[in-house]
Scaffold this motif. Structure first.
Motif, PDB file in Angstrom:
ATOM      1  N   ALA A  45       1.038  -1.180  -0.036  1.00 19.25           N
ATOM      2  CA  ALA A  45       0.152  -0.051   0.124  1.00 19.25           C
ATOM      3  C   ALA A  45       0.770   1.278   0.081  1.00 19.25           C
ATOM      4  O   ALA A  45       1.940   1.240   0.637  1.00 19.25           O
ATOM      5  CB  ALA A  45      -0.803  -0.058   1.265  1.00 19.25           C
ATOM      6  N   PRO A  46       0.319   2.410  -0.701  1.00 13.54           N
ATOM      7  CA  PRO A  46       1.165   3.667  -0.608  1.00 13.54           C
ATOM      8  C   PRO A  46       1.328   4.086   0.769  1.00 13.54           C
ATOM      9  O   PRO A  46       0.576   4.128   1.828  1.00 13.54           O
ATOM     10  CB  PRO A  46       0.187   4.354  -1.568  1.00 13.54           C
ATOM     11  CG  PRO A  46      -0.865   4.410  -1.328  1.00 13.54           C
ATOM     12  CD  PRO A  46      -0.963   2.828  -1.252  1.00 13.54           C
ATOM     13  N   THR A  47       2.353   4.844   0.902  1.00 15.60           N
ATOM     14  CA  THR A  47       2.804   5.662   2.203  1.00 15.60           C
ATOM     15  C   THR A  47       1.719   6.674   2.247  1.00 15.60           C
ATOM     16  O   THR A  47       1.910   7.655   1.480  1.00 15.60           O
ATOM     17  CB  THR A  47       4.111   5.951   2.232  1.00 15.60           C
ATOM     18  OG1 THR A  47       5.031   4.748   2.359  1.00 15.60           O
ATOM     19  CG2 THR A  47       4.597   6.718   3.929  1.00 15.60           C
ATOM     20  N   CYS A  48       1.261   7.182   3.403  1.00 14.43           N
ATOM     21  CA  CYS A  48       0.247   8.198   3.559  1.00 14.43           C
ATOM     22  C   CYS A  48       0.690   8.946   4.661  1.00 14.43           C
ATOM     23  O   CYS A  48       1.107   8.552   5.799  1.00 14.43           O
ATOM     24  CB  CYS A  48      -0.947   7.663   3.837  1.00 14.43           C
ATOM     25  SG  CYS A  48      -2.344   8.946   3.987  1.00 14.43           S
ATOM     26  N   SER A  49       1.124  10.299   4.271  1.00 12.60           N
ATOM     27  CA  SER A  49       1.330  11.444   5.244  1.00 12.60           C
ATOM     28  C   SER A  49       0.802  12.700   4.854  1.00 12.60           C
ATOM     29  O   SER A  49       0.481  12.795   3.718  1.00 12.60           O
ATOM     30  CB  SER A  49       2.726  11.529   5.464  1.00 12.60           C
ATOM     31  OG  SER A  49       3.481  11.697   4.317  1.00 12.60           O
ATOM     32  N   ASN A  95      -2.659   4.210  -4.935  1.00 14.61           N
ATOM     33  CA  ASN A  95      -1.521   4.086  -6.070  1.00 14.61           C
ATOM     34  C   ASN A  95      -1.781   3.528  -7.426  1.00 14.61           C
ATOM     35  O   ASN A  95      -3.177   3.022  -7.616  1.00 14.61           O
ATOM     36  CB  ASN A  95      -0.256   3.271  -5.365  1.00 14.61           C
ATOM     37  CG  ASN A  95      -0.557   1.895  -5.023  1.00 14.61           C
ATOM     38  OD1 ASN A  95      -1.742   1.266  -5.523  1.00 14.61           O
ATOM     39  ND2 ASN A  95       0.242   1.257  -4.358  1.00 14.61           N
ATOM     40  N   ALA A  96      -1.111   3.219  -8.288  1.00 10.87           N
ATOM     41  CA  ALA A  96      -1.270   2.735  -9.638  1.00 10.87           C
ATOM     42  C   ALA A  96      -2.024   1.303  -9.634  1.00 10.87           C
ATOM     43  O   ALA A  96      -2.731   1.061 -10.472  1.00 10.87           O
ATOM     44  CB  ALA A  96      -0.203   2.889 -10.538  1.00 10.87           C
ATOM     45  N   SER A  97      -1.628   0.443  -8.607  1.00 14.72           N
ATOM     46  CA  SER A  97      -2.280  -0.705  -8.593  1.00 14.72           C
ATOM     47  C   SER A  97      -3.555  -0.955  -7.632  1.00 14.72           C
ATOM     48  O   SER A  97      -4.014  -1.816  -7.544  1.00 14.72           O
ATOM     49  CB  SER A  97      -0.988  -1.711  -7.700  1.00 14.72           C
ATOM     50  OG  SER A  97       0.047  -1.718  -8.170  1.00 14.72           O
TER      51      SER A  97
END
Length: 209
Positions: free
Chosen positions: A91-95, A144-146
């Motif tokens: 999963a993408p990093t969220c900040s 993200n793209a996935s």
């Protein structure tokens, strides 16, 4: 045809049927987001199923990366085996970058990480960055793209402006000097004269801020 020692014979027959092994395939997503799961299925209508997980159902739920195998058997007892590999996407990093404490009326921009496919803020905004000026807790979900998502939150504190007034201890006669003061307890002071103290000495011929 069989013949015994006396020359007597007899015959018998038997028919052999050669069956075609069933078609084996596994359908389902081969790439999923970490922490999620997907369903894989072998062809329907067969007599038996045996997965490498030990399951004996037509379909299984998978969530761990690796190669899975299934053996399928038809009504005639013929079987075939096939396999499929599952990979996990992180999963993408969220900040959320930006000030968490501002003064009333101060502009403030918050931004999620750049380069992701989509953004959804709790304000309804779908941009990477938003203007945050109202006190409260904000949430953003990034994708993200996935197609994998993650969410994060940040709280904003909006501070009231300090009270500003100039006072003097007594009247100042024309041509004389005296002292004026800003409110005590402030973190810093800056007068139009350049002074940085709470109080300054003035004369009556100028304006001061």
């Amino acid at each position: 045809t069989v013949t015994d020692a006396n020359g007597c014979t007899s015959s018998c027959t038997k028919t052999l049927i050669t069956g075609t092994p069933p078609v084996c395939s596994i359908t389902g997503n081969t790439s999923i987001c970490n922490g999620s799961s997907t369903q894989w299925c072998a062809p329907s209508g067969l007599s038996g199923y045996l997965w490498s997980t030990g399951a004996t159902t037509q379909c299984i739920t998978v969530s761990i990366a690796g190669t899975y195998t299934v053996t399928v058997t038809d009504a005639g007892g013929c079987s075939s085996t096939c396999s499929l590999t599952l990979s996990l996407v992180t999963a993408p990093t969220c900040s959320i970058a930006g000030k968490s404490s501002i003064c009333v009326g101060e502009p403030n921009q918050w931004c999620a990480p750049a380069g992701l496919s989509s953004y959804l803020w709790s304000t309804g905004s779908t941009t990477q960055c938003i203007n945050a000026s109202v006190a409260g807790t904000y949430t953003v979900t990034v994708t993200n793209a996935s197609g994998c998502t993650s969410s994060c939150t940040k709280s904003l504190v909006v501070n009231a402006l300090p009270s500003c007034q100039i006072t003097w201890s007594s009247a100042i006669c024309q041509g004389n000097s005296g002292q004026i003061c800003a409110p005590a307890g402030a973190a810093s002071y800056l007068w139009s004269t350049g002074a940085t103290t709470q109080c300054i000495t003035i004369n009556t011929t100028n304006d001061y801020t």
